[in-house]
Structures are given as C-alpha cells and as structure tokens.
Design a protein around this motif. Structure first.
Motif, short mmCIF file in Angstrom:
data_model
loop_
_atom_site.label_atom_id
_atom_site.label_comp_id
_atom_site.label_asym_id
_atom_site.label_seq_id
_atom_site.Cartn_x
_atom_site.Cartn_y
_atom_site.Cartn_z
N SER A 253 0.57 11.80 -0.32
CA SER A 253 0.39 10.53 0.39
C SER A 253 1.30 10.44 1.60
N ILE A 254 2.55 10.88 1.44
CA ILE A 254 3.51 10.81 2.55
C ILE A 254 3.07 11.71 3.70
N TYR B 97 -5.61 3.89 1.26
CA TYR B 97 -6.12 2.63 0.74
C TYR B 97 -6.76 2.81 -0.64
N LYS B 98 -7.47 3.91 -0.81
CA LYS B 98 -8.12 4.17 -2.10
C LYS B 98 -7.09 4.34 -3.20
N LYS B 99 -6.00 5.04 -2.91
CA LYS B 99 -4.96 5.22 -3.93
C LYS B 99 -4.31 3.88 -4.26
N TYR B 100 -4.09 3.06 -3.26
CA TYR B 100 -3.56 1.71 -3.50
C TYR B 100 -4.47 0.93 -4.44
N ILE C 34 0.84 -1.21 0.00
CA ILE C 34 0.00 0.00 0.00
C ILE C 34 0.87 1.26 0.00
N VAL C 35 1.91 1.26 0.83
CA VAL C 35 2.82 2.41 0.87
C VAL C 35 3.55 2.55 -0.46
N SER C 36 4.01 1.42 -1.01
CA SER C 36 4.71 1.46 -2.30
C SER C 36 3.83 2.06 -3.38
N PHE C 37 2.58 1.64 -3.47
CA PHE C 37 1.68 2.15 -4.50
C PHE C 37 1.33 3.60 -4.27
N ASN C 38 1.38 4.06 -3.04
CA ASN C 38 1.11 5.47 -2.75
C ASN C 38 2.27 6.37 -3.14
N LEU C 39 3.42 5.77 -3.46
CA LEU C 39 4.56 6.55 -3.92
C LEU C 39 4.60 6.68 -5.43
N LYS C 40 3.63 6.07 -6.12
CA LYS C 40 3.57 6.16 -7.58
C LYS C 40 3.09 7.55 -7.97
N GLY C 41 3.39 7.90 -9.22
CA GLY C 41 2.98 9.20 -9.73
C GLY C 41 4.05 10.25 -9.54
N GLY C 42 3.66 11.51 -9.74
CA GLY C 42 4.60 12.61 -9.63
C GLY C 42 4.95 12.95 -8.20
#
Length: 342
Positions: A199-200, A224-227, A184-192
């Motif tokens: 997210s952080i 969770y939604k961003k994940y 979940i944390v990894s996927f929240n680091l996606k994008g610009g």
C-alpha cells in the motif's frame, strides 16, 4: 522555538548528498506520510515500516547491514536503542516529536528539545524539509490530531478537502475529506509488513488526493478498496462501544482481522470528549490498547499503572499506546480508575 531553519537545512543537505538512504518509520499515518514525503523528494532509497513495538532495537541493525545505505533516516519512532546506534556505521538522522530522550552518536531532531510544548508531528517537519507534497504533510498532521500552520495554504489549494473555519483537530479528522484520507491511509497500514508496504509503495505514486477519493487511477482504486475491506468491521466495532456514567469509557474486543484500537479510540474521543477512552484488543493472551483523553493527561496515569503491572507503553501527554498481559488487565484498569478519582 521549533526545529530550526538551520536544522531543516542540515536534514535537507544530508538527503541531497545521499545516493542510497534507508528510512525506518512508524506504522501510523504520521510516520508513513513522513517517509512518503522524503522518499518522493529524494527519489531514491528504501523504506522499512516498524510494526514490532515503538522502539527501533538492535536487531534492525541487520537491515542496515543488508541494504548498505549511505544514510539512515528514522521517522516518528519514539525510541531508538543505543545498541542499534552503536552497531550502525553510517550517519543516522532521527526526526521525532515524542518526549525527548538522550542518545549518543546520532543526529537527533525533535521540536520538544527547544520547546517541550511543541509536539508538531513528524509529517509536518518532513514537509518543511521536502516542501513538495503539501497534501501529504497536512494528511499526516491531521491524522496525528493536530492542525498546523500549513492549514491555510492547504485550504486555498484544496478547498474541497478542508474548510478554513475548522479550528478543532478532531473536527478536521472526522468531518473533512482530508480526515477521510487519513483514515484510508491508516486502514491501508493494517495487516502484515508485506501488505502494508504494498500500500505504501502505491501511495508514493499518488500525485493528487482525488486519485484516491474519486478512484481515478489504478493506485487510487487499490487504496480505496483496501480501506473499504476494513471499514465495515470498523463501523460495527465503533457502534458497539457505549459510554457509561463513569469517566472511563472502556471497550475491549477480541482478536479479529481488524486491529483498529488507535482509530477507534480517536473517533470515540471525538464522539465523547468528556470521557477517558481506553480501547483494547485481546490477542495471544495480551491486551494491546490505545488510551486517549481531551482533558486529562494520559501519559502519567499510564506510567503509574505500569509501575505495578508487567507491560509496556508510552506516547504523548493525551494519547498513548500500551500492552499488558490479559491476566493483569483487570488490575491495570483498577489503577487507572483510582488515578482518575484523584
């Protein structure tokens, strides 16, 4: 040996005496969990995520000039250029666990300086400094494919998140709730950069992992939604990657909104532990890739391939990242196959 108690106290003292720290950190869960722990410990400062490669270069000195901190802290970034160090007037603390490098005018803390076999992740050392958020230290360590000595304490405090019987790092990452949190944390680091930092910032306000998995707070729901927004595409890519009889499991996908080469390579290694995993993503006529193996050292093979190919890369013994031009990728793969036959 490891980073010593004396060194841990030195880091903690520098943070305690700082009133305006500036943190640079790697854009993976280990780097992020390192930052979040030290930021929550200090309660002050600013974080800057490094998304442009694996080196903190001279150009980032401008960020220091703009913020005017009294302390610069670098977390889980494999390389820091001497030009950056020379331009920064403030005290610099660099905590890392990648292969050691030599630099001047910097306070460098790396367990591998004491014992080259000790590459425990930066999130673990951040926990040793802060001693505040056990679950975040454990999350960052599991995400970096390691089970460290806080696992027993974590299992007692969060029994729903980790079973003490688990002995393999990849089982922890892919078969437990703390492993799901890592994804979940990894996927929240996606994008610009802005999306990642939003997210952080939300992550820094989470007090208990249940807030995320059970979505009991607005912050937990947001993460969770961003994940979930990335996970459907990720599952499609994971199911699309198929092994052959060859030692090398090669999977390449074209540019999409989902940059998940690291996540894919880790999970494919868990599914196919006897394979040498190479997952690449084609974007802007380049192939950006993650390379993994459980039994064959990746780093020397990558360095051998890069002797002939125009590109860059690095990392750990059994886990590396790399980037080469699309036109050179076929030859790059040929060299790797040749090395695997030796």
């Amino acid at each position: 040996m490891a980073i010593t108690d004396k060194e841990i106290k030195e880091i903690r003292k520098a943070l305690d005496e700082s009133v305006r720290p500036l943190f640079f950190f790697d854009d993976d869960p280990d780097g992020t969990c390192s930052f979040v722990q030290l930021y929550r410990y200090k309660g002050e400062g600013k974080g800057i995520i490094l998304k442009a490669g694996s080196e903190l270069r001279e150009g980032f000195a401008r960020k220091v000039e703009e913020y005017q901190p009294d302390l610069v802290v670098i977390l889980d970034i494999p390389l820091v250029s001497q030009d950056f160090i020379d331009q920064v007037k403030q005290k610099i603390i660099w905590i890392d666990h990648h292969p050691p490098v030599k630099r001047k005018k910097i306070h460098y803390y790396n367990p591998r300086l004491h014992n080259d076999e000790d590459n425990r992740p930066t999130a673990y050392w951040a926990w040793k400094v802060a001693k505040k958020d056990l679950w975040i230290g454990m999350l960052g360590s599991v995400a970096d494919w390691q089970l460290v000595d806080i696992k027993n304490e974590f299992a007692k405090k969060y029994p729903d998140y980790f079973d003490i019987k688990i002995q393999k790092p990849d089982d922890a990452l892919f078969e437990t709730k703390i492993g799901l949190l890592a994804k979940i944390v990894s996927f929240n680091l996606k994008g610009g950069v802005n999306d990642s930092m939003k997210s952080i910032k939300t992550f820094t306000r989470i007090e208990h992992p249940d807030e995320i998995l059970k979505q009991t707070t607005p912050g937990g729901k947001y993460l969770y939604k961003k994940y979930e927004s990335f996970n459907q595409e990720y599952k499609r890519l994971l199911n699309d990657a198929k092994p052959t009889k060859e030692k090398l499991l090669l999977y390449i996908y074209t540019y999409s909104n989902t940059a998940v080469t690291s996540d894919l390579s880790n999970e494919l290694l868990h599914k196919f532990p006897d394979k040498f995993i190479l997952v690449g993503r084609i974007k802007s006529e380049e192939v950006k890739m993650s390379i993994r193996s459980a039994t064959t050292k990746v780093h020397p093979i990558l360095m051998k391939a890069l002797e002939e190919i125009d590109g860059f890369g690095g990392g750990h013994d059994f886990a590396c990242g790399a980037c080469v031009k699309e036109r050179d990728f076929e030859r790059f793969v040929e060299i790797i196959k040749e090395e695997l036959k030796k």
